[in-house]
Design a protein around this motif. Structure first.
Motif, PDB file in Angstrom:
ATOM      1  N   GLN A 219     -12.975  -3.778  13.303  1.00  0.00           N
ATOM      2  CA  GLN A 219     -12.334  -4.571  12.262  1.00  0.00           C
ATOM      3  C   GLN A 219     -11.103  -5.234  12.869  1.00  0.00           C
ATOM      4  OE1 GLN A 219     -10.251  -2.254   9.149  1.00  0.00           O
ATOM      5  NE2 GLN A 219     -10.755  -0.415  10.341  1.00  0.00           N
ATOM      6  N   PRO A 220     -10.548  -6.266  12.235  1.00  0.00           N
ATOM      7  CA  PRO A 220      -9.329  -6.868  12.777  1.00  0.00           C
ATOM      8  C   PRO A 220      -8.228  -5.806  12.956  1.00  0.00           C
ATOM      9  CG  PRO A 220     -10.251  -8.258  11.066  1.00  0.00           C
ATOM     10  CD  PRO A 220     -11.028  -6.972  11.040  1.00  0.00           C
ATOM     11  N   LEU A 221      -7.509  -5.903  14.048  1.00  0.00           N
ATOM     12  CA  LEU A 221      -6.462  -4.928  14.338  1.00  0.00           C
ATOM     13  C   LEU A 221      -5.481  -4.790  13.183  1.00  0.00           C
ATOM     14  CD1 LEU A 221      -4.873  -3.013  16.161  1.00  0.00           C
ATOM     15  CD2 LEU A 221      -3.804  -5.020  17.223  1.00  0.00           C
ATOM     16  N   LEU A 222      -5.096  -5.917  12.578  1.00  0.00           N
ATOM     17  CA  LEU A 222      -4.121  -5.843  11.499  1.00  0.00           C
ATOM     18  C   LEU A 222      -4.690  -5.135  10.272  1.00  0.00           C
ATOM     19  CD1 LEU A 222      -2.361  -9.304  11.806  1.00  0.00           C
ATOM     20  CD2 LEU A 222      -1.569  -7.077  12.617  1.00  0.00           C
ATOM     21  N   ASP A 223      -5.983  -5.242  10.038  1.00  0.00           N
ATOM     22  CA  ASP A 223      -6.602  -4.488   8.944  1.00  0.00           C
ATOM     23  C   ASP A 223      -6.596  -2.998   9.263  1.00  0.00           C
ATOM     24  OD1 ASP A 223      -7.033  -6.873   7.695  1.00  0.00           O
ATOM     25  OD2 ASP A 223      -9.219  -6.873   7.973  1.00  0.00           O
ATOM     26  N   LEU A 224      -6.895  -2.665  10.525  1.00  0.00           N
ATOM     27  CA  LEU A 224      -6.864  -1.264  10.942  1.00  0.00           C
ATOM     28  C   LEU A 224      -5.464  -0.679  10.741  1.00  0.00           C
ATOM     29  CD1 LEU A 224      -8.503   0.210  14.127  1.00  0.00           C
ATOM     30  CD2 LEU A 224      -6.138   0.777  13.561  1.00  0.00           C
ATOM     31  N   LEU A 225      -4.439  -1.427  11.175  1.00  0.00           N
ATOM     32  CA  LEU A 225      -3.066  -0.946  11.016  1.00  0.00           C
ATOM     33  C   LEU A 225      -2.688  -0.850   9.541  1.00  0.00           C
ATOM     34  CD1 LEU A 225      -1.230  -2.831  13.909  1.00  0.00           C
ATOM     35  CD2 LEU A 225      -2.142  -0.495  13.883  1.00  0.00           C
ATOM     36  N   GLY A 226      -3.225  -1.738   8.726  1.00  0.00           N
ATOM     37  CA  GLY A 226      -2.984  -1.652   7.290  1.00  0.00           C
ATOM     38  C   GLY A 226      -3.552  -0.366   6.704  1.00  0.00           C
ATOM     39  N   GLU A 227      -4.720   0.068   7.188  1.00  0.00           N
ATOM     40  CA  GLU A 227      -5.303   1.328   6.718  1.00  0.00           C
ATOM     41  C   GLU A 227      -4.472   2.521   7.191  1.00  0.00           C
ATOM     42  OE1 GLU A 227      -9.474   1.971   7.041  1.00  0.00           O
ATOM     43  OE2 GLU A 227      -9.951  -0.169   6.907  1.00  0.00           O
ATOM     44  N   VAL A 228      -3.956   2.427   8.406  1.00  0.00           N
ATOM     45  CA  VAL A 228      -3.073   3.491   8.897  1.00  0.00           C
ATOM     46  C   VAL A 228      -1.830   3.575   8.019  1.00  0.00           C
ATOM     47  CG1 VAL A 228      -1.641   4.270  10.827  1.00  0.00           C
ATOM     48  CG2 VAL A 228      -3.912   3.307  11.266  1.00  0.00           C
ATOM     49  N   ALA A 229      -1.235   2.434   7.726  1.00  0.00           N
ATOM     50  CA  ALA A 229      -0.030   2.397   6.894  1.00  0.00           C
ATOM     51  C   ALA A 229      -0.311   2.958   5.501  1.00  0.00           C
ATOM     52  CB  ALA A 229       0.506   0.973   6.801  1.00  0.00           C
ATOM     53  N   ALA A 230      -1.428   2.603   4.916  1.00  0.00           N
ATOM     54  CA  ALA A 230      -1.762   3.095   3.576  1.00  0.00           C
ATOM     55  C   ALA A 230      -1.878   4.609   3.552  1.00  0.00           C
ATOM     56  CB  ALA A 230      -3.067   2.456   3.104  1.00  0.00           C
ATOM     57  N   ALA A 231      -2.325   5.185   4.686  1.00  0.00           N
ATOM     58  CA  ALA A 231      -2.522   6.637   4.742  1.00  0.00           C
ATOM     59  C   ALA A 231      -1.243   7.403   5.040  1.00  0.00           C
ATOM     60  CB  ALA A 231      -3.572   6.976   5.796  1.00  0.00           C
ATOM     61  N   VAL A 232      -0.386   6.850   5.911  1.00  0.00           N
ATOM     62  CA  VAL A 232       0.755   7.639   6.375  1.00  0.00           C
ATOM     63  C   VAL A 232       2.105   6.982   6.119  1.00  0.00           C
ATOM     64  CG1 VAL A 232      -0.661   8.698   8.178  1.00  0.00           C
ATOM     65  CG2 VAL A 232       0.735   6.696   8.739  1.00  0.00           C
ATOM     66  N   GLY A 233       2.129   5.675   5.791  1.00  0.00           N
ATOM     67  CA  GLY A 233       3.409   4.994   5.627  1.00  0.00           C
ATOM     68  C   GLY A 233       3.335   3.858   4.644  1.00  0.00           C
ATOM     69  N   PRO A 234       3.044   4.142   3.384  1.00  0.00           N
ATOM     70  CA  PRO A 234       2.860   3.064   2.409  1.00  0.00           C
ATOM     71  C   PRO A 234       4.095   2.193   2.199  1.00  0.00           C
ATOM     72  CG  PRO A 234       2.946   5.224   1.333  1.00  0.00           C
ATOM     73  CD  PRO A 234       2.840   5.478   2.801  1.00  0.00           C
ATOM     74  N   SER A 235       5.279   2.659   2.616  1.00  0.00           N
ATOM     75  CA  SER A 235       6.482   1.834   2.451  1.00  0.00           C
ATOM     76  C   SER A 235       6.726   0.913   3.640  1.00  0.00           C
ATOM     77  CB  SER A 235       7.710   2.730   2.250  1.00  0.00           C
ATOM     78  OG  SER A 235       7.983   3.480   3.424  1.00  0.00           O
ATOM     79  N   ALA A 236       5.871   1.005   4.656  1.00  0.00           N
ATOM     80  CA  ALA A 236       6.058   0.172   5.846  1.00  0.00           C
ATOM     81  C   ALA A 236       5.691  -1.276   5.556  1.00  0.00           C
ATOM     82  CB  ALA A 236       5.209   0.703   6.992  1.00  0.00           C
ATOM     83  N   GLU A 237       6.460  -2.195   6.146  1.00  0.00           N
ATOM     84  CA  GLU A 237       6.181  -3.626   6.037  1.00  0.00           C
ATOM     85  C   GLU A 237       5.760  -4.143   7.410  1.00  0.00           C
ATOM     86  OE1 GLU A 237       8.495  -7.899   5.410  1.00  0.00           O
ATOM     87  OE2 GLU A 237       9.553  -6.004   5.012  1.00  0.00           O
ATOM     88  N   LEU A 238       4.522  -4.603   7.531  1.00  0.00           N
ATOM     89  CA  LEU A 238       4.033  -5.112   8.800  1.00  0.00           C
ATOM     90  C   LEU A 238       4.554  -6.537   9.007  1.00  0.00           C
ATOM     91  CD1 LEU A 238       2.202  -2.646   8.285  1.00  0.00           C
ATOM     92  CD2 LEU A 238       0.322  -3.946   9.317  1.00  0.00           C
ATOM     93  N   VAL A 239       5.349  -6.726  10.050  1.00  0.00           N
ATOM     94  CA  VAL A 239       5.936  -8.028  10.364  1.00  0.00           C
ATOM     95  C   VAL A 239       5.174  -8.626  11.540  1.00  0.00           C
ATOM     96  CG1 VAL A 239       8.011  -9.277  11.046  1.00  0.00           C
ATOM     97  CG2 VAL A 239       8.194  -7.258   9.565  1.00  0.00           C
ATOM     98  N   ARG A 240       4.429  -9.684  11.274  1.00  0.00           N
ATOM     99  CA  ARG A 240       3.594 -10.299  12.300  1.00  0.00           C
ATOM    100  C   ARG A 240       4.450 -11.158  13.223  1.00  0.00           C
ATOM    101  NH1 ARG A 240      -1.919 -11.882   9.095  1.00  0.00           N
ATOM    102  NH2 ARG A 240      -2.277 -12.975  11.082  1.00  0.00           N
TER     103      ARG A 240
END
Length: 325
Positions: A219-240
């Motif tokens: 899957q796209p890397l950013l989607d993968l990182l979004g799933e990681v964030a949802a599981a362990v860091g829902p308050s994280a903001e991914l800055v591209r």
């Protein structure tokens, strides 16, 4: 079953040995015994695979299945086949680095390279690493033929991972706040070490053979990182952040100090885009990314979230990048 694990004291080898023991198999681990202990219930036989006669401590023994996780050395694989190649099932864990063109999705392989190469050189040269894997694969197929399972593993994650790549993201995203990520459409995929070990022992029990890419769905890397964030860091903001900006700040690809792990250049864009379908049809069952991230974070916490890392972006570098956006 009597199962020989060539290795068994670190990461994948140890996890596979533990899985086999948990099912009641008679497990022997052949290793130097320096990387760590074998799992409870497994027998350790100390060997030196660099030596031509290094497997002598196992002379005369017979095994129903052999699992070889040899990292780099063709002679190690050849000697093991000479000693135990009559086993009913043989698993060799290869690598997606065996593919000659990581920017393409064809199955063109590197030419085999059979000479021994120093580990410090091979691990820095993807072509040398991949070509030795190909030479090893060919040796396994020549000897074990229809008894062989070749698994071309991708990025292996999970407890006891020594490279800090996927763990960096679980660690960093769990802290929340603004998190620097590469602005890319790069595809990426992982395989949890526990899932790979389960499949290896399943395959030995069922007699599964063939050549497969051992990896979870891409899957796209950013989607993968979004799933990681949802599981362990829902308050994280991914800055591209654009690639050009990252390179200006001397941020590295893939792994190592001052890197954004799992990020690859376009020349390797399909290294994380192999087809997981055939392996899944053959019995491989990957866990969800969120669960893999939770496992990785638990391991990070055991090691210490603030320890010196082998891979990832130092906090001060991340803040420097964010401040200039």
């Amino acid at each position: 079953m009597r199962i020989l694990i060539l290795g068994g004291t670190r990461f994948l080898g140890r996890t596979t040995a533990a899985e086999a023991v948990s099912r009641g198999h008679d497990v022997t681990c052949a290793a130097r015994g320096q990387a760590g202990p074998t799992p409870d219930g497994a027998r350790l036989v100390k060997v030196d695979r660099d030596a031509p006669d290094g497997l002598t401590p196992l002379a005369g023994e017979h095994f129903d299945a052999v699992v070889d996780v040899s990292p780099i050395s063709y002679p190690w694989v050849r000697r093991a086949l000479d000693a135990f190649g009559t086993a009913a099932h043989w698993t060799f864990v290869s690598s997606i680095s065996a593919y000659a063109h990581p920017d393409r999705l064809d199955d063109v392989l590197l030419p085999p390279r059979q000479e021994h190469a120093d580990r410090s050189v091979v691990m820095k040269d993807p072509d040398a690493y991949g070509s030795i894997k190909v030479a090893s694969e060919n040796a396994v197929l020549d000897t074990a033929a229809d008894r062989a399972l070749i698994i071309r593993a991708g990025l292996i994650t999970g407890p006891a991972d020594e490279h800090d790549r996927f763990g960096y993201w679980a660690n960093r995203l769990s802290r929340g706040g603004q998190v620097v990520v590469p602005d890319t459409d790069l595809p990426m995929q992982i395989i949890d070490v526990g899932d790979l070990a389960t499949w290896i022992i399943d395959a030995a029990e069922r007699g599964t053979t063939g050549v497969y890419d051992g990896i979870g769905p891409a899957q796209p890397l950013l989607d993968l990182l979004g799933e990681v964030a949802a599981a362990v860091g829902p308050s994280a903001e991914l800055v591209r952040v654009p690639e050009s900006v990252l390179l200006e700040h001397e941020v590295g690809y893939w792994s190592g100090p001052r890197s954004l792990p799992l990020w690859l250049p376009d020349t390797h864009r399909n290294m994380g885009n192999r087809d997981a379908g055939p392996a899944m049809a053959a019995g491989f069952s990957p866990r969800p990314i969120g669960e893999a991230a939770t496992r990785a974070l638990a391991h990070e916490r055991e090691l210490g979230l603030d320890r010196e890392r082998k891979a990832g972006l130092p906090a001060e570098v991340e803040q420097e990048i964010l401040a200039k956006l």
